[in-house]
Structure formats: structure tokens, C-alpha cells
Scaffold this active site. Structure first.
Site, PDB file in Angstrom:
ATOM      1  N   ASP A   1      62.390  51.099 -15.308  1.00  0.00           N
ATOM      2  CA  ASP A   1      63.604  50.198 -15.475  1.00  0.00           C
ATOM      3  C   ASP A   1      64.975  51.050 -15.488  1.00  0.00           C
ATOM      4  OD1 ASP A   1      63.460  52.013 -17.821  1.00  0.00           O
ATOM      5  OD2 ASP A   1      63.664  50.205 -19.338  1.00  0.00           O
TER       6      ASP A   1
ATOM      7  N   HIS B   1      65.525  54.184 -16.622  1.00  0.00           N
ATOM      8  CA  HIS B   1      66.051  55.028 -17.574  1.00  0.00           C
ATOM      9  C   HIS B   1      66.042  56.533 -17.545  1.00  0.00           C
ATOM     10  CE1 HIS B   1      62.190  54.381 -19.552  1.00  0.00           C
ATOM     11  NE2 HIS B   1      61.988  56.120 -19.686  1.00  0.00           N
TER      12      HIS B   1
ATOM     13  N   GLU C   1      67.767  53.529 -22.291  1.00  0.00           N
ATOM     14  CA  GLU C   1      67.366  52.439 -21.752  1.00  0.00           C
ATOM     15  C   GLU C   1      68.485  51.659 -21.189  1.00  0.00           C
ATOM     16  OE1 GLU C   1      64.395  51.914 -21.538  1.00  0.00           O
ATOM     17  OE2 GLU C   1      63.103  52.254 -23.295  1.00  0.00           O
TER      18      GLU C   1
ATOM     19  N   ASP D   1      64.226  64.316 -25.415  1.00  0.00           N
ATOM     20  CA  ASP D   1      64.186  63.325 -26.395  1.00  0.00           C
ATOM     21  C   ASP D   1      62.961  63.352 -27.153  1.00  0.00           C
ATOM     22  OD1 ASP D   1      62.524  63.037 -24.071  1.00  0.00           O
ATOM     23  OD2 ASP D   1      63.183  61.054 -23.485  1.00  0.00           O
TER      24      ASP D   1
HETATM   25  C1  GLP Z   1      59.465  58.579 -20.607  1.00  0.00           C
HETATM   26  C2  GLP Z   1      60.315  59.794 -20.839  1.00  0.00           C
HETATM   27  C3  GLP Z   1      61.368  60.072 -19.485  1.00  0.00           C
HETATM   28  C4  GLP Z   1      60.555  59.894 -18.447  1.00  0.00           C
HETATM   29  C5  GLP Z   1      59.801  58.792 -18.194  1.00  0.00           C
HETATM   30  C6  GLP Z   1      59.220  58.338 -17.069  1.00  0.00           C
HETATM   31  O1  GLP Z   1      60.049  57.339 -21.278  1.00  0.00           O
HETATM   32  N1  GLP Z   1      61.277  59.686 -21.995  1.00  0.00           N
HETATM   33  O2  GLP Z   1      62.031  61.292 -19.784  1.00  0.00           O
HETATM   34  O3  GLP Z   1      61.442  60.228 -17.273  1.00  0.00           O
HETATM   35  O4  GLP Z   1      59.068  58.516 -19.362  1.00  0.00           O
HETATM   36  O5  GLP Z   1      57.626  58.892 -17.458  1.00  0.00           O
HETATM   37  P1  GLP Z   1      56.464  59.591 -15.948  1.00  0.00           P
HETATM   38  O6  GLP Z   1      57.206  60.604 -15.379  1.00  0.00           O
HETATM   39  O7  GLP Z   1      55.447  59.733 -16.624  1.00  0.00           O
HETATM   40  O8  GLP Z   1      56.828  58.324 -15.032  1.00  0.00           O
END
Ligand code: GLP
Length: 260
Positions: A135, A137, A142, A66
Site C-alpha cells: 500500500d 508504506h 501507513e 519500527d
Molecule cells: C513491514 C515493515 C516495512 C517493510 C514492509 C515490506 O510492514 N514495517 O519496513 O518495508 O513490511 O515488507 P517486505 O519487504 O517483506 O515486503
């Protein structure tokens, strides 16, 4: 779906080992890279294996999940720059071998279609690394995302923007509102999914992912439909799992040769 509960350092080694095995067996493999803090230890371990053990990505390709829309090209939090810093520049990918969706394209719809085509032309993703949002995702799909979605523009939820504000000097106003993200069906097309989660903040999302009903309200639950999905979680992230003891026992009695 395989669930492994272990300390975060051990989980990172397991994920790195799976990538190491893949890339040594198939040097032209396609790896799916994720941003966020969850995969950072995996990237460190891959760099160590590259530096000390001859692991090479010279013929491999990588696709990102992304990207933020409209973020400055040189912004340190632009996902393309984050991936460059955390992994791409630290190993030996060939120039142009790591690609991401173009969140600054003039025609975002065309950029999404183009990205889907590039993944298909590369032969699809062999192993996709994933984190999970609080949440539920994955990538930036989302809650409410179509389970059949492909790469497209999405609006970030208030929760995700708050969660990610820490990367923008805790200034919510700086966190972009939109992103381009691989869809859930795009992610499901990868041959092996490896998701990492640690910390109590992820416990409910992990419980839903593994044990909840498949639902667009918890987008990661689509992974229950994948024939080869691995969920790597530490004790805190596993704390709400109903079958935690079973997953622990299963991993302890797993034959050495099996791998992830
Ligand atoms: C962002 C990214 C996701 C990731 C999420 C969780 O939203 N787009 O790919 O999994 O954050 O991040 P973290 O690993 O820092 O908790």
C-alpha cells in the site's frame, strides 16, 4: 531519485556496496536498518563482506525503523529480534550499538520522543535501507500518514496485517494492531535513502513512489523530495513504471565511478 532495475541479487549487492563504502570511509557511520524480506539479501551480502573481506561495524551504530507494540520480548517476530537474527548478531556491532523503538515501554509517547533524540544525538542516519509495503508504506507509515511525521504510535491497516500474517503462522489474530514507527520526516532526515522492492505485488506501490504525485495516500512518494534517494527494483516490481526504459538506459550508461 535514481531508479535501478536489475535482478534482485544484483540489487542486494549494489545496496551492500553502498553500505560497505560508507562504513569503510567513516567507521563511525550510522546505518538505518529495515525489517521485512526485501533487505535480507543485502544483510547476507554484508555478512559475507564482514566474514571474507574485513568489513567491520565495530564503531558503527544502527537504528531500526519500527517495532510492534505489545509483542512478547522473546517473540521471534519482534523486530528487535528479527534484526538481531538477520544482521546484528552476524556482524561485529558493539553491544548496544543497534537500537530500535521500545514497543513495550510503559510510556509509548515518551519512548518515541526518546528515540528521536537518540537518532539526533548519534548524528543522524547516514544511509537508510527501506522496503515498501504493497500500500506504499515505508517503515510503518501507513496511507494517510503526515508527510511531516516523527516517531509515533500507528495503527496497522488491515492490508498490512494481512501481508504480515505470513510471519505469524498465517494467523491474522496474532498480528499486532499497533506499532511504533519512525515518521516520514524522521526517515527524510537520513542522508541517503536506499529502497529495495521485488515482485509483482510491489509494482503499483513502486509506480506511485517514483512517478505518482506526492501524497500521504502513498507515503513513500515523499522520497521524491529527498536529495539522495535510490530505488532498487527487479523487473516485476518495475513492471508498471512508465519510464522503465529510460531508467534502464540511464543505469547502463552510468559512469562506473559514480556509485549509488
Ligand atoms: C513491514 C515493515 C516495512 C517493510 C514492509 C515490506 O510492514 N514495517 O519496513 O518495508 O513490511 O515488507 P517486505 O519487504 O517483506 O515486503
Amino acid at each position: 531519485m535514481e531508479v535501478v532495475i536489475a535482478p534482485a541479487d544484483q540489487l542486494a549487492v549494489l545496496a551492500a556496496e553502498a553500505i560497505d563504502k560508507l562504513v569503510r570511509a567513516t567507521p563511525t557511520a550510522v546505518v538505518g536498518l529495515a525489517t521485512g524480506s526485501s533487505p535480507l539479501k543485502v544483510y547476507d551480502e554484508l555478512v559475507r563482506r564482514h566474514t571474507e573481506e574485513g568489513l567491520s561495524f565495530a564503531q558503527a551504530k544502527a537504528f531500526m525503523l519500527d517495532e510492534y507494540v505489545g509483542i512478547a520480548e522473546d517473540h521471534p517476530e519482534r523486530y528487535r529480534n528479527v534484526i538481531e537474527k538477520e544482521i546484528a548478531s552476524r556482524v561485529d556491532f558493539a553491544p548496544g550499538a543497534v537500537q530500535g523503538p521500545d514497543g513495550n515501554a510503559e510510556d509509548l509517547v515518551a519512548a518515541c520522543a526518546d528515540y528521536e533524540r537518540k537518532i539526533v544525538d548519534a548524528g543522524g542516519v547516514d544511509l537508510q535501507i527501506l522496503g515498501i509495503g504493497t500500500d506504499g508504506h515505508i517503515a510503518f507509515n501507513e496511507p494517510g500518514s503526515s508527510l511531516a511525521s516523527r516517531t509515533r504510535i500507528k495503527t496497522l491497516t488491515a492490508q498490512t496485517r494481512e501481508d504480515n500474517a505470513r510471519f505469524f503462522g498465517d494467523d491474522l489474530a496474532q498480528v499486532p494492531q499497533h506499532c511504533l514507527t519512525q515518521g516520514l520526516a524522521t526517515i527524510m532526515s537520513a542522508k541517503h535513502l536506499v529502497l529495495l522492492a521485488s515482485g509483482k505485488g510491489k509494482a503499483e506501490a513502486v509506480h506511485q513512489l517514483v512517478e505518482g504525485p506526492v501524497s500521504a495516500m502513498w507515503p513513500a512518494t515523499i522520497m521524491q523530495m529527498h536529495p539522495h534517494a535510490t530505488v532498487l527494483v527487479d523487473d516485476a516490481a518495475a513492471s508498471r513504471l512508465q519510464l522503465g526504459d529510460y531508467y534502464r538506459q540511464t543505469f547502463l550508461s552510468k559512469p562506473e565511478w559514480q556509485g549509488l
